[in-house]
Scaffold this active site. Structure first.
Site, PDB file in Angstrom:
ATOM      1  N   ARG A   1       1.298 -13.978  19.956  1.00 21.09           N
ATOM      2  CA  ARG A   1       0.614 -15.248  19.669  1.00 21.09           C
ATOM      3  C   ARG A   1       1.544 -16.134  18.865  1.00 21.09           C
ATOM      4  NH1 ARG A   1      -5.676 -14.542  18.351  1.00 21.09           N
ATOM      5  NH2 ARG A   1      -6.003 -13.208  20.139  1.00 21.09           N
TER       6      ARG A   1
ATOM      7  N   LYS B   1       7.279  -7.913  20.040  1.00 17.72           N
ATOM      8  CA  LYS B   1       7.349  -9.153  20.837  1.00 17.72           C
ATOM      9  C   LYS B   1       6.248 -10.088  20.350  1.00 17.72           C
ATOM     10  CE  LYS B   1      10.066  -7.848  24.564  1.00 17.72           C
ATOM     11  NZ  LYS B   1      11.096  -7.096  23.971  1.00 17.72           N
TER      12      LYS B   1
ATOM     13  N   ALA C   1       0.220  -3.419  13.829  1.00 15.06           N
ATOM     14  CA  ALA C   1       0.380  -2.017  13.463  1.00 15.06           C
ATOM     15  C   ALA C   1       1.407  -1.320  14.360  1.00 15.06           C
ATOM     16  CB  ALA C   1      -0.966  -1.310  13.574  1.00 15.06           C
TER      17      ALA C   1
ATOM     18  N   HIS D   1      22.574   4.408   8.633  1.00 13.42           N
ATOM     19  CA  HIS D   1      23.292   5.558   8.092  1.00 13.42           C
ATOM     20  C   HIS D   1      24.361   5.994   9.089  1.00 13.42           C
ATOM     21  CE1 HIS D   1      22.877   9.027   5.087  1.00 13.42           C
ATOM     22  NE2 HIS D   1      24.127   8.871   5.472  1.00 13.42           N
TER      23      HIS D   1
ATOM     24  N   ASN E   1       0.841  -1.191   0.000  1.00 14.81           N
ATOM     25  CA  ASN E   1       0.000   0.000   0.000  1.00 14.81           C
ATOM     26  C   ASN E   1       0.880   1.246   0.000  1.00 14.81           C
ATOM     27  OD1 ASN E   1      -3.022  -0.536  -0.003  1.00 14.81           O
ATOM     28  ND2 ASN E   1      -2.186  -2.202   1.197  1.00 14.81           N
TER      29      ASN E   1
HETATM   30  C1  LIG Z   1      -1.523  -7.612  15.588  1.00 14.92           C
HETATM   31  C2  LIG Z   1      -3.008  -7.824  15.357  1.00 14.92           C
HETATM   32  C3  LIG Z   1      -3.225  -8.567  14.044  1.00 14.92           C
HETATM   33  C4  LIG Z   1      -3.460  -8.655  16.546  1.00 14.92           C
HETATM   34  O1  LIG Z   1      -4.801  -8.934  16.443  1.00 14.92           O
HETATM   35  P1  LIG Z   1      -5.438  -9.973  17.490  1.00 14.92           P
HETATM   36  O2  LIG Z   1      -4.797 -11.300  17.361  1.00 14.92           O
HETATM   37  O3  LIG Z   1      -6.916  -9.888  17.296  1.00 14.92           O
HETATM   38  O4  LIG Z   1      -4.972  -9.420  18.894  1.00 14.92           O
HETATM   39  P2  LIG Z   1      -5.821  -8.826  20.095  1.00 14.92           P
HETATM   40  O5  LIG Z   1      -6.594  -7.643  19.632  1.00 14.92           O
HETATM   41  O6  LIG Z   1      -6.579  -9.946  20.715  1.00 14.92           O
HETATM   42  O7  LIG Z   1      -4.682  -8.328  21.072  1.00 14.92           O
HETATM   43  C5  LIG Z   1      -3.861  -9.209  21.794  1.00 14.92           C
HETATM   44  C6  LIG Z   1      -2.951  -8.372  22.688  1.00 14.92           C
HETATM   45  O8  LIG Z   1      -1.977  -7.699  21.855  1.00 14.92           O
HETATM   46  C7  LIG Z   1      -2.099  -6.283  21.991  1.00 14.92           C
HETATM   47  N1  LIG Z   1      -1.961  -5.726  20.653  1.00 14.92           N
HETATM   48  C8  LIG Z   1      -2.692  -6.027  19.561  1.00 14.92           C
HETATM   49  N2  LIG Z   1      -2.262  -5.344  18.498  1.00 14.92           N
HETATM   50  C9  LIG Z   1      -1.255  -4.572  18.938  1.00 14.92           C
HETATM   51  C10 LIG Z   1      -0.403  -3.634  18.283  1.00 14.92           C
HETATM   52  N3  LIG Z   1      -0.521  -3.367  16.980  1.00 14.92           N
HETATM   53  N4  LIG Z   1       0.554  -3.046  19.027  1.00 14.92           N
HETATM   54  C11 LIG Z   1       0.690  -3.313  20.363  1.00 14.92           C
HETATM   55  N5  LIG Z   1      -0.075  -4.208  21.015  1.00 14.92           N
HETATM   56  C12 LIG Z   1      -1.047  -4.820  20.311  1.00 14.92           C
HETATM   57  C13 LIG Z   1      -3.487  -6.045  22.556  1.00 14.92           C
HETATM   58  O9  LIG Z   1      -3.537  -4.856  23.298  1.00 14.92           O
HETATM   59  C14 LIG Z   1      -3.659  -7.265  23.433  1.00 14.92           C
HETATM   60  O10 LIG Z   1      -2.929  -7.064  24.620  1.00 14.92           O
HETATM   61  P3  LIG Z   1      -3.498  -7.626  26.057  1.00 14.92           P
HETATM   62  O11 LIG Z   1      -3.553  -9.119  25.883  1.00 14.92           O
HETATM   63  O12 LIG Z   1      -2.471  -7.157  27.044  1.00 14.92           O
HETATM   64  O13 LIG Z   1      -4.828  -7.016  26.212  1.00 14.92           O
HETATM   65  C15 LIG Z   1      -3.770  -6.478  15.247  1.00 14.92           C
HETATM   66  O14 LIG Z   1      -3.941  -5.895  16.514  1.00 14.92           O
HETATM   67  C16 LIG Z   1      -3.083  -5.476  14.349  1.00 14.92           C
HETATM   68  O15 LIG Z   1      -2.214  -4.707  14.736  1.00 14.92           O
HETATM   69  N6  LIG Z   1      -3.478  -5.505  13.032  1.00 14.92           N
HETATM   70  C17 LIG Z   1      -2.894  -4.711  12.018  1.00 14.92           C
HETATM   71  C18 LIG Z   1      -3.932  -3.741  11.462  1.00 14.92           C
HETATM   72  C19 LIG Z   1      -3.391  -3.037  10.249  1.00 14.92           C
HETATM   73  O16 LIG Z   1      -2.320  -2.500  10.262  1.00 14.92           O
HETATM   74  N7  LIG Z   1      -4.149  -3.055   9.182  1.00 14.92           N
HETATM   75  C20 LIG Z   1      -3.730  -2.478   7.945  1.00 14.92           C
HETATM   76  C21 LIG Z   1      -4.653  -2.874   6.840  1.00 14.92           C
HETATM   77  S1  LIG Z   1      -3.813  -3.839   5.563  1.00 14.92           S
END
Ligand SMILES: CC(C)(COP(=O)(O)OP(=O)(O)OC[C@H]1O[C@@H](n2cnc3c(N)ncnc32)[C@H](O)[C@@H]1OP(=O)(O)O)[C@@H](O)C(=O)NCCC(=O)NCCS
Length: 199
Positions: free
Chosen positions: A197, A194, A174, A123, A93
């Site tokens: 999952r 970190k 993200a 750098h 993107n």
């Molecule tokens: C990483 C990701 C896929 C995880 O989704 P998920 O498996 O549903 O995870 P959850 O929402 O259940 O979160 C699990 C834990 O990770 C943490 N967490 C989730 N995403 C995080 C992120 N991006 N940064 C920091 N911590 C994050 C949550 O706060 C949660 O912490 P907790 O257990 O202490 O409450 C999602 O949060 C994400 O970042 N998706 C990317 C979205 C994006 O960039 N989209 C672009 C469109 S192409």
């Protein structure tokens, strides 16, 4: 219709035509400049490329505007042999920035969101001597290949730093800053990233 309105209509159509033509030529020129580019590629204007002759891209590649790919074979008197390899069906993107002086490998079916930075170098080192040099003149230092294996999804605003291998089918959350290897079939998030999952 008043003459002035007709004139304005024609003028703006003409300007629009010239702009579109320029954008088309610019993208076509960028496509020709790669070492290799597979069929069915889509690139959106503007594209910022430096030394794209070191970049090979597979089929069905798609990149939205502000793709920035920079490879350096020379910098401040030092020589490098950069190589960027991008597999098939890779989608980037907007505002993806990849910098390379040694090796960046991106596998098949990798999906990238926007504002992503990937680099295999720094750098300048961070030591007392180097900090004496003005930043733009500091020598580039190789810090290790970046390998992103097949089927990885990289979220919005991610930085993947030098020397990192992202295992296949991993997800990078993200705004993560990835400083260490990511295991296959894992989800990483945070700064520094970190594992949150693992399957
Ligand atoms: C990483 C990701 C896929 C995880 O989704 P998920 O498996 O549903 O995870 P959850 O929402 O259940 O979160 C699990 C834990 O990770 C943490 N967490 C989730 N995403 C995080 C992120 N991006 N940064 C920091 N911590 C994050 C949550 O706060 C949660 O912490 P907790 O257990 O202490 O409450 C999602 O949060 C994400 O970042 N998706 C990317 C979205 C994006 O960039 N989209 C672009 C469109 S192409």
């Amino acid at each position: 219709m008043p003459v002035r309105k007709m004139y304005n209509g024609f003028f703006y159509k003409f300007i629009n035509y010239v702009v579109k033509k320029y954008q088309w030529l610019s993208v076509a020129n960028a496509q020709r400049s790669f070492k290799q580019l597979g069929p069915n590629c889509y690139l959106e204007y503007p594209v910022h490329l430096i030394n794209s002759k070191y970049v090979s891209i597979g089929s069905n590649f798609s990149a939205k505007y502000n793709l920035r790919i920079e490879t350096f074979d020379q910098f401040e008197g030092d020589s490098y042999t950069p190589e960027i390899c991008i597999g098939d069906n890779v989608i980037m993107n907007t505002d993806v920035h990849i910098g390379c002086i040694q090796k960046v490998h991106i596998g098949n079916n990798v999906l990238m969101a926007s504002r992503i930075y990937i680099s295999d170098h720094s750098h300048g080192d961070v030591d007392r001597h180097t900090l004496e040099i003005i930043p733009a003149k500091r020598p580039l230092t190789i810090k290790g290949d970046v390998v992103i294996e097949d089927n990885v999804w990289i979220g919005e605003g991610v930085a993947i730093l030098p020397g990192v291998r992202v295992g296949r089918n991993a997800v990078i959350g993200a705004n993560a800053v990835v400083t260490k290897d990511v295991p296959a079939f894992s989800v990483v998030a945070g700064v520094p990233a970190k594992v949150i999952r693992q399957f």
